[in-house]
Design a protein around this motif. Structure first.
Motif, PDB file in Angstrom:
ATOM      1  N   VAL A 132      -7.000  14.336   5.604  1.00 48.67           N
ATOM      2  CA  VAL A 132      -6.399  14.429   4.271  1.00 48.67           C
ATOM      3  C   VAL A 132      -5.346  15.543   4.241  1.00 48.67           C
ATOM      4  CG1 VAL A 132      -6.841  15.022   1.852  1.00 48.67           C
ATOM      5  CG2 VAL A 132      -8.379  13.465   3.060  1.00 48.67           C
ATOM      6  N   GLU A 133      -5.638  16.672   4.885  1.00 50.05           N
ATOM      7  CA  GLU A 133      -4.653  17.758   4.905  1.00 50.05           C
ATOM      8  C   GLU A 133      -3.348  17.281   5.543  1.00 50.05           C
ATOM      9  OE1 GLU A 133      -4.160  22.445   6.104  1.00 50.05           O
ATOM     10  OE2 GLU A 133      -5.387  21.188   7.413  1.00 50.05           O
ATOM     11  N   LEU A 160      -1.418  15.001   3.138  1.00 48.30           N
ATOM     12  CA  LEU A 160      -0.783  15.706   2.029  1.00 48.30           C
ATOM     13  C   LEU A 160       0.401  16.553   2.498  1.00 48.30           C
ATOM     14  CD1 LEU A 160      -3.915  16.795  -0.052  1.00 48.30           C
ATOM     15  CD2 LEU A 160      -2.318  14.937  -0.527  1.00 48.30           C
ATOM     16  N   GLN A 184       3.360  14.632   2.639  1.00 47.60           N
ATOM     17  CA  GLN A 184       3.863  14.226   1.320  1.00 47.60           C
ATOM     18  C   GLN A 184       4.487  15.389   0.554  1.00 47.60           C
ATOM     19  OE1 GLN A 184       0.711  12.186  -0.852  1.00 47.60           O
ATOM     20  NE2 GLN A 184      -0.044  11.278   1.056  1.00 47.60           N
ATOM     21  N   TRP A 200       3.240  18.664   0.416  1.00 43.31           N
ATOM     22  CA  TRP A 200       2.366  19.782   0.105  1.00 43.31           C
ATOM     23  C   TRP A 200       2.537  20.873   1.172  1.00 43.31           C
ATOM     24  CZ3 TRP A 200      -2.111  19.520  -3.514  1.00 43.31           C
ATOM     25  CH2 TRP A 200      -2.051  18.390  -4.338  1.00 43.31           C
ATOM     26  N   GLY A 258       0.675  21.862  -4.197  1.00 45.78           N
ATOM     27  CA  GLY A 258       1.447  20.631  -4.318  1.00 45.78           C
ATOM     28  C   GLY A 258       2.936  20.874  -4.421  1.00 45.78           C
ATOM     29  N   HIS A 280      -7.824  11.489  -2.221  1.00 50.88           N
ATOM     30  CA  HIS A 280      -6.563  12.147  -1.837  1.00 50.88           C
ATOM     31  C   HIS A 280      -5.960  11.540  -0.572  1.00 50.88           C
ATOM     32  CE1 HIS A 280      -6.051  15.309  -4.761  1.00 50.88           C
ATOM     33  NE2 HIS A 280      -7.334  15.612  -4.684  1.00 50.88           N
TER      34      HIS A 280
END
Length: 414
Positions: A367-368, A371, A374, A376, A389, A412
């Motif tokens: 997940v990290e 993100l 994306q 983050w 974010g 997420h």
């Protein structure tokens, strides 16, 4: 014939030690009545318990050790942060104390020499001969030091336990900080990126290394350690405290002590001097960890995430049918996935016996990465899975979701 404690002849001790160049006092932050006064007062107390003369100078050091060099006493900053004031007094007393001798400086140099890493094969051979010849001396010195530490802790049975805990915590902090300082973001090679005056690739040195260590302990915790190995090593060195050392593991060993000795604020120059000592083997330009962009740590996150995705492929025998099956496999079959990631055959421990958080911890790595791709970023490069974010709306702590809300963590990924 003059002899050192343990029966070692003085002439042989000098011959084994060789003729090392006398080191100069380190260019590190001074500790005296005007600088870090509380620590200076604590050192004076420890000198009384150890019954030894005052050193020529006292300094804060960048590693998590206490040592003497060139007549200077150097106290590692990570120890000053991680031990209570009472525990630090015990540790300082232990490290300063010496067995009775007409040649105390020679005894101290022999004690210090056993801690230095051998370089060449010739140096390694000399160190092996020195350790073999001084085994009895070292054993007697440790007995005297342990007794001094117990005295500094107040004497009595409770003081033995307090002394053992101080030594155990100091060793744990030393190991954890060394692991932290050796990590790629602190002293290794970072991936290619270009931001302002930072290099495009290559080795770096972190001038805010200790500030990063403190932040890591405050927000994320210390690197994992093998406590059993630590207990065994210390019990062998301190046979008189062995039982207390084995029983002294209650609570976290590596954390910021709320009752640590008060220190003055450390400025940028002091921070770089401390980092220079901790990263003595590193090369490259100085950078601030807090300023590193996402590109500095993204490749490592990507590498680990891909390992887990590929492990899921192997467990399923095919590519997962979308992100839901990927997340579900990580959550339900974490042991199988971890064994596949390590190249181990199926079997062994059953997934049903895995800790309840294990699958979520694996998922958090993936997940990290998703993100970060994306837009983050980490709240701080040293804080894995604490993310901010693109709109800077606050911190998303994936580690907390691992413990409290795996379903939200799974969402997420999408």
């Amino acid at each position: 014939m003059a002899r050192l404690p343990g029966g070692l002849a003085v002439w042989r001790g000098r011959r084994l030690l060789g003729s090392p160049a006398e080191p100069s006092p380190p260019a590190l932050p001074a500790v005296d009545a005007g600088n870090h006064a509380a620590l200076h007062s604590l050192v004076l107390d420890a000198l009384k318990f150890a019954d030894v003369p005052a050193p020529q100078s006292i300094h804060l050091g960048g590693t998590a050790t206490v040592r003497t060099t060139g007549g200077a006493l150097v106290i590692g900053l990570p120890l000053a942060w991680g031990l209570s004031a009472d525990q630090l007094r015990i540790l300082l007393t232990h490290e300063l104390a010496l067995p009775a001798s007409r040649h105390p400086e020679l005894v101290r140099e022999l004690l210090n020499e056993r801690l230095r890493s051998p370089g060449s094969e010739k140096e390694a051979d000399r160190r092996a001969r020195l350790l073999a010849a001084t085994e009895t001396l070292l054993a007697e010195a440790e007995r005297i030091r342990d007794a001094a530490a117990v005295t500094a802790a107040g004497g009595g049975l409770g003081a033995v336990e307090d002394a053992a805990l101080a030594l155990l915590k100091a060793a744990a902090i030393d190991g954890a900080f060394a692991t932290f300082a050796a990590a790629p973001l602190a002293s290794g090679t970072i991936s290619a990126f270009a931001t302002g005056s930072l290099p495009t690739a290559g080795p770096i040195r972190a001038e805010d290394l200790h500030a990063g260590w403190r932040l890591r302990l405050e927000r994320w915790g210390a690197p994992a350690q093998d406590a059993s190995a630590l207990h065994g090593e210390l019990a062998a060195r301190h046979p008189g405290l062995a039982e207390e050392l084995r029983a002294a593991a209650a609570g976290p060993l590596v954390a910021l002590a709320p009752d640590a000795v008060a220190l003055d604020e450390l400025g940028p120059a002091a921070g770089r001097a401390l980092a220079a000592e901790a990263l003595s083997a590193a090369e490259g330009p100085w950078v601030r960890l807090a300023d590193l962009p996402v590109e500095a740590y993204l490749p490592d996150v990507e590498r680990r995430a891909r390992q887990y995705v590929e492990a899921v492929h192997e467990v399923l025998g095919r590519a997962p049918d979308g992100r839901d099956e990927l997340a579900g496999t990580l959550l339900r079959r974490p042991v199988d996935v971890e064994r596949a990631r390590r190249g181990l055959p199926p079997g062994g421990e059953d997934d049903a016996t895995a800790p309840p958080w294990m699958g979520a911890a694996l998922l958090a790595v993936v997940v990290e990465y998703a993100l970060l791709r994306q837009g983050w970023r980490r709240e701080h490069p040293l804080l894995p899975r604490r993310l901010v974010g693109p709109d800077d709306s606050g911190v998303l702590d994936l580690n907390e979701l691992v413990r409290s809300d795996p379903a939200r963590l799974r969402a997420h990924l999408g």
